[in-house]
Enzyme design. Structure first.
Site, PDB file in Angstrom:
ATOM      1  N   CYS A  86     -44.700 -54.719 -12.106  1.00 51.32           N
ATOM      2  CA  CYS A  86     -44.417 -55.553 -10.931  1.00 51.32           C
ATOM      3  C   CYS A  86     -44.401 -57.037 -11.271  1.00 51.32           C
ATOM      4  O   CYS A  86     -43.916 -57.849 -10.488  1.00 51.32           O
ATOM      5  CB  CYS A  86     -45.455 -55.288  -9.848  1.00 51.32           C
ATOM      6  SG  CYS A  86     -45.447 -53.575  -9.327  1.00 51.32           S
ATOM      7  N   ASN A 102     -41.744 -51.042  -2.279  1.00 55.15           N
ATOM      8  CA  ASN A 102     -42.075 -51.795  -3.497  1.00 55.15           C
ATOM      9  C   ASN A 102     -41.016 -51.487  -4.554  1.00 55.15           C
ATOM     10  O   ASN A 102     -40.963 -50.371  -5.072  1.00 55.15           O
ATOM     11  CB  ASN A 102     -43.469 -51.363  -3.956  1.00 55.15           C
ATOM     12  CG  ASN A 102     -43.910 -52.013  -5.251  1.00 55.15           C
ATOM     13  OD1 ASN A 102     -43.110 -52.611  -5.965  1.00 55.15           O
ATOM     14  ND2 ASN A 102     -45.187 -51.889  -5.570  1.00 55.15           N
ATOM     15  N   HIS A 128     -44.657 -60.742  -4.859  1.00 58.38           N
ATOM     16  CA  HIS A 128     -44.207 -59.379  -5.132  1.00 58.38           C
ATOM     17  C   HIS A 128     -44.552 -58.528  -3.901  1.00 58.38           C
ATOM     18  O   HIS A 128     -45.648 -58.633  -3.351  1.00 58.38           O
ATOM     19  CB  HIS A 128     -44.919 -58.847  -6.382  1.00 58.38           C
ATOM     20  CG  HIS A 128     -44.856 -57.366  -6.481  1.00 58.38           C
ATOM     21  ND1 HIS A 128     -43.669 -56.669  -6.489  1.00 58.38           N
ATOM     22  CD2 HIS A 128     -45.843 -56.425  -6.551  1.00 58.38           C
ATOM     23  CE1 HIS A 128     -43.925 -55.380  -6.570  1.00 58.38           C
ATOM     24  NE2 HIS A 128     -45.231 -55.198  -6.598  1.00 58.38           N
TER      25      HIS A 128
HETATM   26  O1  UT7 Z   1     -47.141 -53.190  -6.951  1.00 60.94           O
HETATM   27  C1  UT7 Z   1     -48.473 -53.262  -7.429  1.00 60.94           C
HETATM   28  C2  UT7 Z   1     -49.066 -51.970  -7.342  1.00 60.94           C
HETATM   29  N1  UT7 Z   1     -49.344 -51.406  -6.078  1.00 60.94           N
HETATM   30  C3  UT7 Z   1     -50.119 -51.962  -5.123  1.00 60.94           C
HETATM   31  O2  UT7 Z   1     -50.419 -53.111  -5.095  1.00 60.94           O
HETATM   32  C4  UT7 Z   1     -50.670 -51.017  -4.072  1.00 60.94           C
HETATM   33  C5  UT7 Z   1     -52.112 -51.303  -3.792  1.00 60.94           C
HETATM   34  N2  UT7 Z   1     -52.770 -50.322  -2.927  1.00 60.94           N
HETATM   35  C6  UT7 Z   1     -52.358 -50.059  -1.676  1.00 60.94           C
HETATM   36  O3  UT7 Z   1     -51.374 -50.605  -1.205  1.00 60.94           O
HETATM   37  C7  UT7 Z   1     -53.181 -49.102  -0.831  1.00 60.94           C
HETATM   38  O4  UT7 Z   1     -54.400 -48.840  -1.498  1.00 60.94           O
HETATM   39  C8  UT7 Z   1     -52.438 -47.781  -0.530  1.00 60.94           C
HETATM   40  C9  UT7 Z   1     -51.295 -48.018   0.447  1.00 60.94           C
HETATM   41  C10 UT7 Z   1     -51.920 -47.137  -1.795  1.00 60.94           C
HETATM   42  C11 UT7 Z   1     -53.405 -46.806   0.135  1.00 60.94           C
HETATM   43  O5  UT7 Z   1     -53.951 -47.390   1.302  1.00 60.94           O
HETATM   44  P1  UT7 Z   1     -55.523 -47.338   1.559  1.00 60.94           P
HETATM   45  O6  UT7 Z   1     -55.748 -47.970   2.862  1.00 60.94           O
HETATM   46  O7  UT7 Z   1     -56.203 -47.931   0.366  1.00 60.94           O
HETATM   47  O8  UT7 Z   1     -55.773 -45.784   1.696  1.00 60.94           O
HETATM   48  P2  UT7 Z   1     -56.720 -44.862   0.804  1.00 60.94           P
HETATM   49  O9  UT7 Z   1     -56.164 -44.661  -0.553  1.00 60.94           O
HETATM   50  O10 UT7 Z   1     -58.114 -45.360   0.951  1.00 60.94           O
HETATM   51  O11 UT7 Z   1     -56.587 -43.490   1.598  1.00 60.94           O
HETATM   52  C12 UT7 Z   1     -57.048 -43.332   2.947  1.00 60.94           C
HETATM   53  C13 UT7 Z   1     -56.751 -41.928   3.406  1.00 60.94           C
HETATM   54  C14 UT7 Z   1     -57.225 -40.864   2.401  1.00 60.94           C
HETATM   55  O12 UT7 Z   1     -57.706 -39.764   3.168  1.00 60.94           O
HETATM   56  P3  UT7 Z   1     -59.263 -39.563   3.415  1.00 60.94           P
HETATM   57  O13 UT7 Z   1     -59.885 -39.476   2.055  1.00 60.94           O
HETATM   58  O14 UT7 Z   1     -59.715 -40.759   4.184  1.00 60.94           O
HETATM   59  O15 UT7 Z   1     -59.312 -38.275   4.185  1.00 60.94           O
HETATM   60  C15 UT7 Z   1     -55.954 -40.465   1.678  1.00 60.94           C
HETATM   61  O16 UT7 Z   1     -56.000 -39.158   1.179  1.00 60.94           O
HETATM   62  O17 UT7 Z   1     -55.331 -41.734   3.538  1.00 60.94           O
HETATM   63  C16 UT7 Z   1     -54.929 -40.578   2.784  1.00 60.94           C
HETATM   64  N3  UT7 Z   1     -53.577 -40.815   2.289  1.00 60.94           N
HETATM   65  C17 UT7 Z   1     -52.482 -40.552   3.034  1.00 60.94           C
HETATM   66  N4  UT7 Z   1     -52.353 -40.034   4.273  1.00 60.94           N
HETATM   67  C18 UT7 Z   1     -51.092 -39.904   4.750  1.00 60.94           C
HETATM   68  C19 UT7 Z   1     -53.176 -41.340   1.114  1.00 60.94           C
HETATM   69  N5  UT7 Z   1     -51.844 -41.419   1.071  1.00 60.94           N
HETATM   70  C20 UT7 Z   1     -51.388 -40.936   2.257  1.00 60.94           C
HETATM   71  C21 UT7 Z   1     -50.103 -40.768   2.803  1.00 60.94           C
HETATM   72  N6  UT7 Z   1     -50.008 -40.261   4.059  1.00 60.94           N
HETATM   73  N7  UT7 Z   1     -48.979 -41.124   2.158  1.00 60.94           N
END
Ligand code: UT7
Length: 331
Positions: A114, A288, A258
């Site tokens: 990125c 992204n 980004h």
């Molecule tokens: O380009 C540079 C690289 N990328 C980034 O900068 C991305 C950085 N990270 C993020 O943007 C966020 O961490 C994400 C969007 C990837 C995830 O968001 P989050 O608020 O950190 O969610 P999480 O990983 O803490 O997951 C929360 C819940 C989990 O369920 P439980 O454990 O609370 O039951 C996940 O399993 O959401 C669940 N989950 C989803 N649910 C529906 C994870 N992905 C999904 C999904 N749809 N696609």
């Protein structure tokens, strides 16, 4: 010494669109989850077209050359940033050069994820300032959708990424404007928090049934860890860039970060203490697009007349590695 500036910029995204509802049919996710957690509404995909980053880059570059009105024979160097190259070896630069019909000029491949676009601009800036080249094509191009895990196990990453390319021309100027500084960083401690293991030269037998079952051929991301570091590093490297030029946040006319997650962009904007309209976001339309995202966002900000000559524009990146950077420009 000459200054270097971005003469113009253009982008291309493939026609096919993947909406959040489309993804909900492929894995356990929802439009609401994706929008709330990331701001993304749709992304573009090369789908079944077999287009690679080099093809997308040709489309963006053709538009750019038309816009500027110069012939491709005037391009004397290419810096090509992608983390999803068409081939494992060589990088996409050579393929792009061939497809564009750019005769025997040098091409340099950048694999900084990125942060690819900021690294690429920094290299081009130095080549212009040392009067090595006069018209450098800087590309950020990415085809992510062919390597994502569109299944329940991959939902945390698959919903984020999209395909696209941006191309800009970096050239010399005698005016007191252009690229003022570039600051680049890396911290390899976090390499396994955002990585894709295949193809690899490290392990003889990495491509085996067991690893495929473990889905190690798809990109892996520890989203929460990436998020945490991203918000800190974006702010830090933007301030570093400003300070090195004797500027502060009040001097910012536009930040083009980004596009990783709208919540990251929003947090950085609040931590910097700048108005919302000074931090550009278009992630809702493209997701992204990794190395292409800053270029696509910069093109749209210019098209929407959000940047004018003389403005202080800060490009900032964070991604796999972790690697991050900023480029400060007097437009
Ligand atoms: O380009 C540079 C690289 N990328 C980034 O900068 C991305 C950085 N990270 C993020 O943007 C966020 O961490 C994400 C969007 C990837 C995830 O968001 P989050 O608020 O950190 O969610 P999480 O990983 O803490 O997951 C929360 C819940 C989990 O369920 P439980 O454990 O609370 O039951 C996940 O399993 O959401 C669940 N989950 C989803 N649910 C529906 C994870 N992905 C999904 C999904 N749809 N696609």
């Amino acid at each position: 010494m000459k200054n270097s500036f971005i003469k113009d910029i253009a982008f291309y995204v493939p026609d096919e669109i993947l909406t959040n509802d489309d993804l909900s049919k492929m894995m356990d996710t929802s439009d609401e989850w994706i929008k709330t957690r990331t701001g993304i509404e749709k992304r573009h995909t090369t789908g079944d077209t077999n287009m690679g980053p080099a093809d997308l880059a040709v489309k963006a570059s053709d538009q750019l050359l038309d816009k500027i009105g110069i012939d491709k024979s005037e391009i004397d160097f290419v810096v090509f940033a992608t983390s999803t190259p068409d081939y494992y070896v060589p990088g996409s630069g050579a393929l792009f050069q061939e497809k564009m019909g750019l005769e025997n000029i040098g091409v340099l491949d950048i694999r900084q994820g990125c942060s690819g676009f900021t690294y690429a601009l920094s290299v081009a800036d130095k080549f212009i300032k040392t009067e090595t080249y006069k018209n450098i094509l800087v590309i950020g191009a990415e085809v992510q959708t062919t390597q994502l895990d569109y299944d329940d196990e991959g939902r945390g990453t698959a919903v984020l990424f999209g395909d696209g390319a941006a191309a800009c021309l970096v050239a010399p100027t005698d005016e007191k404007r252009g690229i003022l500084s570039a600051h680049l960083h890396s911290d390899g401690k976090y390499i396994d928090d955002l990585s894709s293991l295949y193809p690899s030269s490290k392990y003889k037998d990495i491509i085996n049934e067991e690893n495929i079952q473990k889905r190690q051929h798809h990109i892996y991301m520890n989203g929460r860890e990436v998020f945490k570091h991203a918000v800190r590093r974006f702010k830090e490297v933007i301030l570093e860039g400003l300070e090195s030029n004797g500027l502060n946040v009040n001097d910012i006319d536009m930040v083009i970060p980004h596009q990783a997650n709208f919540r990251i962009t929003e947090t950085v904007q609040k931590h910097l203490g700048v108005d919302q309209d000074k931090v550009f976001s278009n992630i809702h339309n493209y997701g992204n697009t990794t190395a292409a995202s800053i270029g696509i966002a910069l093109t749209e900000a210019l098209d929407q007349k959000k940047i004018k000559k003389g403005d202080i524009v800060v490009l900032a990146s964070f991604g796999a590695g972790f690697q991050w950077g900023s480029v400060v420009i007097k437009w």
